[in-house]
Design a protein around this motif. Structure first.
Motif, PDB file in Angstrom:
ATOM      1  N   ASP A 282       0.816  -1.224   0.000  1.00 53.72           N
ATOM      2  CA  ASP A 282       0.000   0.000   0.000  1.00 53.72           C
ATOM      3  C   ASP A 282       0.840   1.260   0.000  1.00 53.72           C
ATOM      4  N   GLY A 283       2.012   1.188  -0.567  1.00 53.39           N
ATOM      5  CA  GLY A 283       2.898   2.343  -0.655  1.00 53.39           C
ATOM      6  C   GLY A 283       3.494   2.426  -2.041  1.00 53.39           C
ATOM      7  N   TYR A 284       4.604   3.111  -2.141  1.00 53.56           N
ATOM      8  CA  TYR A 284       5.249   3.304  -3.434  1.00 53.56           C
ATOM      9  C   TYR A 284       6.753   3.394  -3.241  1.00 53.56           C
ATOM     10  N   VAL A 285       7.456   3.285  -4.355  1.00 52.55           N
ATOM     11  CA  VAL A 285       8.886   3.516  -4.410  1.00 52.55           C
ATOM     12  C   VAL A 285       9.145   4.374  -5.647  1.00 52.55           C
ATOM     13  N   LEU A 286      10.121   5.275  -5.549  1.00 54.41           N
ATOM     14  CA  LEU A 286      10.501   6.114  -6.685  1.00 54.41           C
ATOM     15  C   LEU A 286      11.652   5.448  -7.413  1.00 54.41           C
ATOM     16  N   LEU A 287      11.493   5.220  -8.710  1.00 57.67           N
ATOM     17  CA  LEU A 287      12.522   4.533  -9.486  1.00 57.67           C
ATOM     18  C   LEU A 287      13.017   5.400 -10.636  1.00 57.67           C
ATOM     19  N   THR A 288      14.325   5.316 -10.882  1.00 56.70           N
ATOM     20  CA  THR A 288      14.910   5.958 -12.060  1.00 56.70           C
ATOM     21  C   THR A 288      14.416   5.208 -13.296  1.00 56.70           C
ATOM     22  N   GLU A 289      14.622   5.801 -14.461  1.00 52.16           N
ATOM     23  CA  GLU A 289      14.213   5.118 -15.699  1.00 52.16           C
ATOM     24  C   GLU A 289      14.898   3.767 -15.828  1.00 52.16           C
ATOM     25  N   ALA A 290      16.192   3.717 -15.551  1.00 56.60           N
ATOM     26  CA  ALA A 290      16.942   2.459 -15.688  1.00 56.60           C
ATOM     27  C   ALA A 290      16.394   1.397 -14.735  1.00 56.60           C
ATOM     28  N   ASP A 291      16.166   1.777 -13.470  1.00 54.60           N
ATOM     29  CA  ASP A 291      15.651   0.806 -12.494  1.00 54.60           C
ATOM     30  C   ASP A 291      14.227   0.382 -12.839  1.00 54.60           C
ATOM     31  N   PHE A 292      13.416   1.312 -13.359  1.00 54.51           N
ATOM     32  CA  PHE A 292      12.049   0.985 -13.747  1.00 54.51           C
ATOM     33  C   PHE A 292      12.053  -0.017 -14.902  1.00 54.51           C
ATOM     34  N   HIS A 293      12.870   0.244 -15.924  1.00 49.85           N
ATOM     35  CA  HIS A 293      12.912  -0.665 -17.069  1.00 49.85           C
ATOM     36  C   HIS A 293      13.493  -2.025 -16.692  1.00 49.85           C
ATOM     37  N   ALA A 294      14.415  -2.053 -15.743  1.00 48.75           N
ATOM     38  CA  ALA A 294      14.968  -3.327 -15.269  1.00 48.75           C
ATOM     39  C   ALA A 294      13.909  -4.145 -14.536  1.00 48.75           C
ATOM     40  N   LEU A 295      12.954  -3.464 -13.911  1.00 49.84           N
ATOM     41  CA  LEU A 295      11.867  -4.140 -13.196  1.00 49.84           C
ATOM     42  C   LEU A 295      10.898  -4.820 -14.158  1.00 49.84           C
ATOM     43  N   ASN A 296      10.849  -4.329 -15.403  1.00 52.91           N
ATOM     44  CA  ASN A 296      10.022  -4.909 -16.452  1.00 52.91           C
ATOM     45  C   ASN A 296       8.545  -5.006 -16.051  1.00 52.91           C
ATOM     46  N   THR A 297       7.967  -3.868 -15.654  1.00 54.41           N
ATOM     47  CA  THR A 297       6.559  -3.834 -15.287  1.00 54.41           C
ATOM     48  C   THR A 297       5.864  -2.700 -16.037  1.00 54.41           C
ATOM     49  N   THR A 298       4.573  -2.826 -16.188  1.00 56.77           N
ATOM     50  CA  THR A 298       3.784  -1.739 -16.750  1.00 56.77           C
ATOM     51  C   THR A 298       2.859  -1.151 -15.695  1.00 56.77           C
ATOM     52  N   ASP A 299       2.967  -1.636 -14.457  1.00 56.13           N
ATOM     53  CA  ASP A 299       2.098  -1.184 -13.372  1.00 56.13           C
ATOM     54  C   ASP A 299       2.815  -0.101 -12.564  1.00 56.13           C
ATOM     55  N   TYR A 300       2.385   1.136 -12.749  1.00 54.89           N
ATOM     56  CA  TYR A 300       2.943   2.243 -11.973  1.00 54.89           C
ATOM     57  C   TYR A 300       1.889   3.339 -11.869  1.00 54.89           C
ATOM     58  N   TYR A 301       2.012   4.149 -10.805  1.00 54.67           N
ATOM     59  CA  TYR A 301       1.038   5.213 -10.560  1.00 54.67           C
ATOM     60  C   TYR A 301       1.186   6.356 -11.568  1.00 54.67           C
ATOM     61  N   GLY A 302       2.410   6.663 -11.928  1.00 49.11           N
ATOM     62  CA  GLY A 302       2.629   7.750 -12.861  1.00 49.11           C
ATOM     63  C   GLY A 302       4.092   8.142 -12.903  1.00 49.11           C
ATOM     64  N   THR A 303       4.371   9.227 -13.622  1.00 46.93           N
ATOM     65  CA  THR A 303       5.748   9.687 -13.775  1.00 46.93           C
ATOM     66  C   THR A 303       5.887  11.143 -13.342  1.00 46.93           C
ATOM     67  N   LEU A 304       7.012  11.417 -12.712  1.00 43.41           N
ATOM     68  CA  LEU A 304       7.421  12.774 -12.356  1.00 43.41           C
ATOM     69  C   LEU A 304       8.485  13.207 -13.346  1.00 43.41           C
ATOM     70  N   ASN A 305       8.343  14.403 -13.904  1.00 45.49           N
ATOM     71  CA  ASN A 305       9.327  14.945 -14.843  1.00 45.49           C
ATOM     72  C   ASN A 305       9.687  16.363 -14.422  1.00 45.49           C
ATOM     73  N   ILE A 306      10.942  16.726 -14.610  1.00 49.89           N
ATOM     74  CA  ILE A 306      11.384  18.094 -14.336  1.00 49.89           C
ATOM     75  C   ILE A 306      12.312  18.547 -15.459  1.00 49.89           C
ATOM     76  N   THR A 307      12.130  19.791 -15.879  1.00 49.06           N
ATOM     77  CA  THR A 307      12.913  20.359 -16.975  1.00 49.06           C
ATOM     78  C   THR A 307      13.490  21.696 -16.546  1.00 49.06           C
TER      79      THR A 307
END
Length: 181
Positions: free
Chosen positions: A102-127
Motif C-alpha cells: 500500500d505504498g510506493y517507491v521512486l525509481l529511475t528510468e533504468a531501475d524501472f525498465h529493469a523491473l520490467n513492469t507496466t504497473d505504476y502510478y505515474g511519472t514525475l518529470n522536471i525540466t
C-alpha cells in the motif's frame, strides 16, 4: 613608521537558494487526506474507459526557481533519488511504482525498465530552463494501471520527492514536493 597590510579576498562557491519556501503544484486540486488534512492532489478520472489508456494524460504541473549569489551561476534542477545500487543521484524523470505494501517507491528510468513492469502510478518529470534559472515539473497519472484502478473511493497516497537545484560547481540545495494521489 608606516605599515602595509595586504588583504586577500578569496571567493567561495555559494549554495543556490530557492526563491519560495516550498514547491507547489499550480493546478492540483485541494483534497483531504485520510486524516482530513487538505493536500495538493491529482485524482483518478473514474471514467468507464480508464483501463483502455484513453485517460492516461491526467497531469498536474508546477514551477520553481532559485538564485545563486555567485556571478553567472548555471543552475540545473532534478529529483533526488537513491538508485538500486544505493547511490544518490539527481534525475529528470522518476516512476512512482507500487511497492506491494500500500505504498510506493521512486525509481529511475533504468531501475524501472529493469523491473520490467507496466504497473505504476505515474511519472514525475522536471525540466530546467537555463535562461531563467528555473524549472518546470509535472506528474502524469497512469489511470489505466492496475495500481491506480485498484484504489477504492477515498483511498489516498501521499507521494513525496525532493527537488534539487545544483550549480555548475556542485553546490546544491533541496526542497520537498508532495502530491496526493
Amino acid at each position: 613608521g608606516d605599515n602595509t597590510i595586504d588583504v586577500n579576498i578569496i571567493g567561495t562557491n555559494d549554495r543556490p537558494i530557492f526563491t519560495g519556501d516550498a514547491a507547489h503544484w499550480s493546478d492540483a486540486q485541494m483534497l483531504p487526506d485520510k486524516n482530513g488534512v487538505n493536500q495538493e492532489s491529482i485524482k483518478e478520472s473514474g471514467k468507464v474507459n480508464d483501463a483502455s489508456g484513453a485517460n492516461d494524460n491526467v497531469k498536474v504541473t508546477g514551477s520553481i526557481a532559485a538564485t545563486d549569489y555567485d556571478n553567472d551561476a548555471q543552475l540545473r534542477y532534478g529529483f533526488k533519488v537513491t538508485d538500486s545500487s544505493g547511490q544518490e543521484e539527481m534525475v529528470s524523470k522518476l516512476y512512482v511504482v507500487p511497492n506491494g505494501t500500500d505504498g510506493y517507491v521512486l525509481l529511475t528510468e533504468a531501475d524501472f525498465h529493469a523491473l520490467n513492469t507496466t504497473d505504476y502510478y505515474g511519472t514525475l518529470n522536471i525540466t530546467t530552463n537555463s535562461a531563467t534559472n528555473s524549472a518546470s515539473y509535472s506528474f502524469t497519472l497512469k489511470n489505466s494501471s492496475t495500481c491506480v484502478q485498484g484504489m477504492n473511493e477515498g483511498d489516498t497516497m501521499l507521494v513525496e520527492v525532493e527537488v534539487v537545484v545544483k550549480d555548475e560547481f556542485g553546490a546544491w540545495n533541496d526542497i520537498p514536493l508532495k502530491l496526493q494521489i
